[in-house]
Structures are given as structure tokens and as C-alpha cells.
Design a protein around this motif. Structure first.
Motif, PDB file in Angstrom:
ATOM      1  N   UNK A   1      57.185   6.794   3.489  1.00 10.79           N
ATOM      2  CA  UNK A   1      57.206   5.327   3.552  1.00 10.79           C
ATOM      3  C   UNK A   1      55.915   4.790   2.939  1.00 10.79           C
ATOM      4  N   UNK A   2      56.033   3.749   2.113  1.00  6.83           N
ATOM      5  CA  UNK A   2      54.870   3.191   1.422  1.00  6.83           C
ATOM      6  C   UNK A   2      54.091   2.269   2.353  1.00  6.83           C
ATOM      7  N   UNK A   3      52.759   2.299   2.186  1.00 13.10           N
ATOM      8  CA  UNK A   3      51.863   1.449   2.976  1.00 13.10           C
ATOM      9  C   UNK A   3      50.948   0.661   2.035  1.00 13.10           C
ATOM     10  N   UNK A   4      50.629  -0.565   2.450  1.00 14.49           N
ATOM     11  CA  UNK A   4      49.578  -1.322   1.777  1.00 14.49           C
ATOM     12  C   UNK A   4      48.252  -0.914   2.404  1.00 14.49           C
ATOM     13  N   UNK A   5      47.360  -0.391   1.601  1.00 10.72           N
ATOM     14  CA  UNK A   5      46.026   0.023   2.054  1.00 10.72           C
ATOM     15  C   UNK A   5      44.989  -0.916   1.437  1.00 10.72           C
ATOM     16  N   UNK A   6      44.136  -1.496   2.271  1.00  6.91           N
ATOM     17  CA  UNK A   6      43.069  -2.374   1.796  1.00  6.91           C
ATOM     18  C   UNK A   6      41.729  -1.777   2.214  1.00  6.91           C
ATOM     19  N   UNK A   7      40.855  -1.596   1.240  1.00  5.89           N
ATOM     20  CA  UNK A   7      39.508  -1.073   1.471  1.00  5.89           C
ATOM     21  C   UNK A   7      38.493  -2.192   1.268  1.00  5.89           C
ATOM     22  N   UNK A   8      37.466  -2.217   2.108  1.00  6.00           N
ATOM     23  CA  UNK A   8      36.371  -3.170   1.948  1.00  6.00           C
ATOM     24  C   UNK A   8      35.037  -2.437   1.935  1.00  6.00           C
ATOM     25  N   UNK A   9      34.164  -2.801   0.985  1.00 10.57           N
ATOM     26  CA  UNK A   9      32.836  -2.201   0.879  1.00 10.57           C
ATOM     27  C   UNK A   9      31.780  -3.264   1.125  1.00 10.57           C
ATOM     28  N   UNK A 128      38.615   0.036   6.299  1.00 11.12           N
ATOM     29  CA  UNK A 128      39.955   0.093   5.723  1.00 11.12           C
ATOM     30  C   UNK A 128      40.990  -0.257   6.785  1.00 11.12           C
ATOM     31  N   UNK A 129      42.105  -0.742   6.317  1.00 11.06           N
ATOM     32  CA  UNK A 129      43.230  -1.052   7.188  1.00 11.06           C
ATOM     33  C   UNK A 129      44.507  -0.901   6.376  1.00 11.06           C
ATOM     34  N   UNK A 130      45.601  -0.635   7.046  1.00 12.40           N
ATOM     35  CA  UNK A 130      46.872  -0.445   6.331  1.00 12.40           C
ATOM     36  C   UNK A 130      48.016  -1.010   7.152  1.00 12.40           C
ATOM     37  N   UNK A 131      49.119  -1.255   6.470  1.00 16.28           N
ATOM     38  CA  UNK A 131      50.343  -1.722   7.133  1.00 16.28           C
ATOM     39  C   UNK A 131      51.534  -1.212   6.347  1.00 16.28           C
ATOM     40  N   UNK A 143      53.279  -7.015   4.680  1.00 20.57           N
ATOM     41  CA  UNK A 143      52.412  -5.855   4.903  1.00 20.57           C
ATOM     42  C   UNK A 143      50.987  -6.160   4.444  1.00 20.57           C
ATOM     43  N   UNK A 144      50.867  -6.835   3.317  1.00 19.07           N
ATOM     44  CA  UNK A 144      49.517  -7.160   2.820  1.00 19.07           C
ATOM     45  C   UNK A 144      48.806  -8.125   3.774  1.00 19.07           C
ATOM     46  N   UNK A 145      49.531  -9.120   4.275  1.00 17.98           N
ATOM     47  CA  UNK A 145      48.919 -10.068   5.211  1.00 17.98           C
ATOM     48  C   UNK A 145      48.504  -9.381   6.505  1.00 17.98           C
ATOM     49  N   UNK A 146      49.325  -8.461   6.995  1.00 22.03           N
ATOM     50  CA  UNK A 146      48.979  -7.749   8.229  1.00 22.03           C
ATOM     51  C   UNK A 146      47.755  -6.857   8.005  1.00 22.03           C
TER      52      UNK A 146
END
Length: 606
Positions: A1-9, A128-131, A143-146
Motif C-alpha cells: 500500500x502506498x504512503x505519503x511520506x513528508x520529511x522536514x529538516x 518525518x510523518x506518513x499517512x 493522505x498528504x493533509x494528514x
């Protein structure tokens, strides 16, 4: 299943702004961009993964002329594994840059490498966070908003570990946050300690400039792939931008070029007789090479910088005495350029896209998000051309919708307008994005952080209106001058005022007379009519062209206040929309821009 992963530096703003020199600022910004690039390359290499932001096509540029935002978005199957591999790539790149920076001084007995290593290892903030992407057309957007909400919550719940490098030593002179990693005996001075020249040669540090590991990292760091890329233009060189434009124009006139070349060679010869090494005064950027100065940093054209050519001497007084024989040669060169002294002010430009969060929220598919990423990547490339090739400035950072640049004073408004126009043209369909720009103007000898703070204050002022720009001028004396307005108003009015001042069709004193009047009547409604009448009298009595003309020409009055009626009613119309204080402040600001433009242009024939 695909997930939106957001990384912050991070850290970002405070870390970048902790700079005493333009080079500190540049390397701090470039290093964070390079770490983001390492994370982006790791995400792009994920099996079955897809990098959404930034544009994956930019990753192969080698990081040489591209900045990367500190927030990355990707579609991955294994978010935990992908985030761990991205963090490992960041750590590996950071270690390589650190080892390169400390290569020459690592084993210097006066350098506490172990403490510096721990400080740098603790530098990067990584979140990082993912949905999971659900079914349907709205699956990606939800998914991106979550993931965005989770990332924000993660940032706010960071756990702070115990400092492992703490010692009873002075803090860094740059930001006062971390302990110095340079031994104290370095600052004893001769005969017990090293000379200022030796201290600078070993650590690029000035006398009494304690540096922590992170500050020293900025000072010594470099791009491993480019021998000369670590030479960043000084604030003095940027302040001298108007004079450099004039020198380029004068170099096209054979007799002028011969006179300037002779005076310049005489100055360089005298410097050579003093056994001064100008290696650290060289620039290596092709588009900044000058027909007269060549690759010498233009800071040398300021008398106040000549003592810096004698770092071996222990006191400022001794350096000033040693530099005195050079002053006459410098003045002869400036006389050949028909300029008494270079303009000492430069501009820092900070820009930020308006409502970009709202624009991203409207994107419902990965394809639409990638399209926006590609457009922002094109803007980054164009922004560099606008700032550096078009306006003679230096781009520090351009990632996504953020821009940080240093620009000569005479090109600063033009540069801001071009960036705004370019950003507005990004979207082919739907609402057009807009850019708010803040310009901070300060003296090149002032602390860099002060000018950066002015630019950020100006940007905040512009963001209050959006699709606007603001200017904050901090001269070496007096209170700051703040102007703000929308495109097509403030920029055009300032340009009209500057043209009148440059052509001597408006006396300089008019601005200060109107400002003094504004202070008298401001906040007093009963004096409003009297103030208008007095403003009319002041402008009608002014005699431009050094008093040779009886009054300001009607067409010039029209540029000042609009259509001129028999009773000067246009002034009342103008001031109904714009206060007398704002009107006079813009005239005062225009004087500074006019001085820079006069210096940039060839002298007018009588």
C-alpha cells in the motif's frame, strides 16, 4: 500500500541567519540544501517510490547551482524504512562536508575537534510523518493533509537531549548558543599568542572571535566539487555595485579606460610594495569580473577597508597608519572614476510566495503536485539568472517559493519586481501565485545580522498586504525608514521620484521640508487643510537645477502628485489616499536610490 511520506529538516531561519560574514550565510544555506538533496536522492532511489517535491529532475544537478527546500514529499511503500535511509544519507553527507571543512585544522592543538564533532552531529533536526493513501480521487490529498498535520505535531513534541560538549569556556561570538572550540590562548595576542594574521590563516577567525564547531564549520566549509565555489562576494563588493557599473561603462571609452587603468595599476603596485597578499581579496565568479579591477573584491575601494590589508599588525591604530600611504592612490583612482567614494549601502532581498499552502491543498493528485514542483524548480533557475546575471547580485538561497539574495542598492527594486513577475507567471491555469518581497538596506560595515533582520521585518510588512513589497532602510544614524505598498504603486512612484532627483528637477531638500511638515500636522485633523496648503507652498517655491530655474516644471509636478489643476487640487487627491508622512518618507528614500543611480551612470555633460 502506498504512503505519503513528508520529511522536514531544520534548523532553518535561525541557523542560516547566525552569520557574521556573507560567506557564513551562504555556506549555512547551501549546506542545508545539500542535506535536503541527499535525502531527496535517497527517496528517489526507493524501490517503487516516487519523489513528488522537490522536482526529482533537479537532483542530478550536483547541487552546484540549485537550492533544495527543507521539506520533502514522496510516495513510498515502506515509510519507516524510507525515512531511516534518508536520515542515514543526511548523516553521511554531513560527515563528508564536516571532514572536508576541518581537513587542514583537525589536528591543530588549539582546536577541540571532539567538541566540534559533537556539536555538528547534534545540529540537524529531522522529522518525518506518513499517512496511507486511500481509495478514490481524494485519496492522495487526504493522505498528504494528514501527514502534514502529523509532521506539525511531531515538530512541537521534540525531545531535547542533554548537551555532551558543555565546558566552562566562552560561547560562540556568532550566536552565543554553543561553546567555543578554539583554545583561549589563541586570543592572548602577541607575544604570547598568535598574530591576527596567523589566527585568520588557521581558522578564518578574527581577533577575539570565538567560534563554536557549527560556526567554524560555516567559516571553513566548502563545496568539495568546486575549487573556487567557497568564495562568496563580500558586502563591500555588493555595496560598490553602482560604482562597478560605472567602471564597466567607462571602460568602453578608450581615454577613460587608459586613465583608470593607470590609476588602478599604481594602487596595486603600491600594495605590492607593502608585500600584501591579495589572494583572500579575489573573487572567482565570471559574471562579477571587472574590466578594470579584474577579480579583485571591490571592498578595497573603501578607505575604511584598507587597514584590513595589514592583519599582521596587532592594533587597529597601527594598521590605519600602515594603510595611510595607500589612501592617496585610492583617491586618485576614484577621482579618475569621478566619484568621491563608493556607495556604502547594499540590499538584502527576502521573498516568499503568498498562500502557497492553500495552492497545495487544492492539488488532488501526485501528478498535479509534481507539476507544481517542476514549476518551482524552473523559478529557482530563473531567480538565479535574475539576481546574478541581470542585477549583479548574489543568490544565497532559492528553494520552492523562498528567495534570499544580496543585491546592489541601485538594482534592488528592479530585481524584486522581476522576481515577482516571474513568480506570477508560474501558473498556466487557475489562480496566479503571487510573491511578497522584503528589502532590507544597510551599511556594509554594519553587522550582517542587523541587515538580515531589516529584510525579514520588511518581508513581514509586505506579507500583511500580499502581492506587495516593503523596504526597510537602516542608516548608521537615525531611526529606520519603512515603506510598503503594492506593485505598480510604491515601485513606480519611487522610480518617478528617483528620475526627478537624478535629473536635478527636484531639489533634495524638498523631501526633508515635507517630512518636517508632516510631523507637525500628523494626528491633528484641524491642521489638515493648513498642512495641504503649506505642502503646496513648499513644492511651488522649490527651485530645481541648483536654483537656476524659478520652479518645478508642471510635467514634473504631475509625476509628483498627479494631474496639476489651477489650485493644485491633485495634491489633496493624492494625500487623501496617501498620508503626507508616507509621501515625504518615499521622497527621502528616493534620495538614497538616486545617489546610487547617479554613481552607476556615466557623468552627464554640462
Amino acid at each position: 500500500m502506498s504512503h505519503v511520506l513528508i520529511l522536514g529538516l531544520g534548523p532553518v531561519q535561525d541557523f542560516i541567519a547566525a552569520a557574521r560574514r556573507t560567506r557564513d550565510l551562504w555556506f549555512g544555506s547551501w549546506m542545508l540544501s545539500e542535506l535536503a538533496r541527499a535525502a531527496g536522492q535517497s527517496l528517489a532511489a526507493e524501490p517503487g517510490g516516487e519523489l513528488i517535491f522537490p522536482d526529482p529532475d533537479l537532483l542530478e544537478n550536483g547541487g552546484k547551482n540549485v537550492s533544495y527546500a527543507n521539506k520533502l514529499v514522496a510516495l513510498v511503500d515502506d515509510p519507516t524504512g524510507a525515512a531511516g535511509r534518508a536520515r542515514a544519507a543526511i548523516d553521511e553527507r554531513l560527515k563528508a562536508l564536516r571532514d572536508e571543512a576541518f581537513r587542514r585544522c583537525r589536528f591543530d592543538p588549539a582546536f577541540v575537534f571532539e567538541a566540534a564533532e559533537k556539536q555538528i552531529d547534534d545540529l540537524v533536526e529531522f522529522y518525518w510523518a506518513s499517512a496511507e493513501v486511500g481509495p478514490g480521487e481524494e485519496g492522495y490529498r487526504r493522505a498528504r493533509e494528514r501527514a502534514d498535520r502529523l509532521l506539525m505535531a511531531r515538530r512541537r513534541s521534540r525531545l531535547w537531549g542533554k548537551v555532551t560538549w558543555g565546558k566552562d569556556v566562552p560561547k560562540s561570538a556568532i550566536d552565543g548558543q554553543r561553546e567555543s572550540v578554539l583554545m583561549e590562548h589563541l586570543f592572548d595576542g602577541p607575544p604570547d599568542g598568535p598574530t591576527p594574521a596567523d589566527l585568520y590563516g588557521r581558522f578564518k577567525a578574527d581577533e577575539n572571535e570565538r567560534l563554536c564547531g557549527v560556526s567554524l564549520f560555516k567559516r571553513l566549509g566548502r563545496r568539495p566539487s568546486d575549487k573556487f565555489a567557497h568564495h562568496f562576494l563580500s558586502t563591500g563588493h555588493l555595496a560598490a555595485g553602482p560604482l562597478l557599473r560605472r567602471l564597466r561603462a567607462l571602460a568602453t571609452i578608450p581615454e577613460k579606460k587608459a586613465k583608470l587603468t593607470e590609476a588602478w595599476n599604481a594602487l596595486i603596485q603600491k600594495i605590492g610594495e607593502k608585500r600584501i597578499d591579495l589572494t583572500d581579496n579575489r573573487i572567482f565568479t565570471e559574471n562579477h569580473s571587472q574590466p578594470i579591477l579584474g577579480v579583485i573584491d571591490a571592498s578595497i575601494l573603501f578607505e575604511g577597508r584598507l587597514p584590513d590589508l595589514f592583519p599582521d599588525l596587532p592594533t587597529r591604530a597601527e594598521r590605519s597608519r600602515a594603510a595611510q600611504p595607500l589612501v592617496g592612490y585610492l583617491r586618485q583612482f576614484l577621482a579618475a572614476a569621478e566619484v568621491p567614494t563608493p556607495c556604502p549601502y547594499f540590499a538584502v532581498l527576502i521573498a516568499d510566495g503568498d498562500r502557497m499552502g492553500d495552492a497545495i491543498e487544492q492539488l488532488t493528485t501526485p501528478e498535479a503536485h509534481r507539476s507544481l514542483s517542476s514549476a518551482l524548480g524552473r523559478f529557482e533557475a530563473t531567480a538565479r539568472k535574475i539576481v546574478e546575471d541581470g542585477c549583479g547580485g548574489e543568490l544565497v538561497y532559492s528553494g520552492g517559493d523562498d528567495v534570499l539574495a544580496f543585491v546592489p542598492l541601485d538594482r534592488s527594486i528592479e530585481c524584486a519586481r522581476k522576481l515577482s513577475d516571474e513568480f506570477r507567471g508560474l501558473a498556466k491555469d487557475g489562480p496566479r501565485p503571487t510573491l511578497s518581497v522584503g528589502i532590507g538596506i544597510g551599511h556594509f560595515m554594519e553587522p550582517l545580522q542587523r541587515v538580515l533582520r531589516s529584510a525579514r521585518e520588511a518581508e513581514k510588512k509586505a506579507k500583511e498586504t500580499r502581492d506587495a513589497f516593503a523596504i526597510r532602510i537602516e542608516k548608521r544614524s537615525g531611526v529606520p525608514l519603512i515603506l510598503s505598498g503594492i506593485w505598480g504603486d510604491l515601485d513606480e512612484q519611487l522610480n518617478d521620484f528617483v528620475e526627478l532627483l537624478v535629473a536635478d528637477r527636484l531639489p533634495d531638500r524638498a523631501a526633508f521640508d515635507l517630512r518636517a511638515l508632516a510631523r507637525l500636522v500628523e494626528g491633528e485633523p484641524a491642521l489638515a487643510a493648513l498642512g495641504l496648503a503649506e505642502a503646496e507652498r513648499i513644492l511651488r517655491r522649490k527651485q530645481p537645477n541648483l536654483g537656476r530655474e524659478a520652479g518645478i516644471a508642471p510635467e514634473d509636478l504631475e509625476k509628483l502628485i498627479g494631474r496639476v489643476g489651477p489650485r493644485f487640487n491633485a495634491l489633496a487627491d493624492r494625500l487623501a489616499r496617501q498620508s503626507l508622512t508616507d509621501f515625504s518618507d518615499r521622497l527621502v528614500a528616493a534620495r538614497l536610490f538616486a545617489e546610487a543611480r547617479v554613481q552607476a551612470e556615466l557623468p552627464k555633460k554640462p
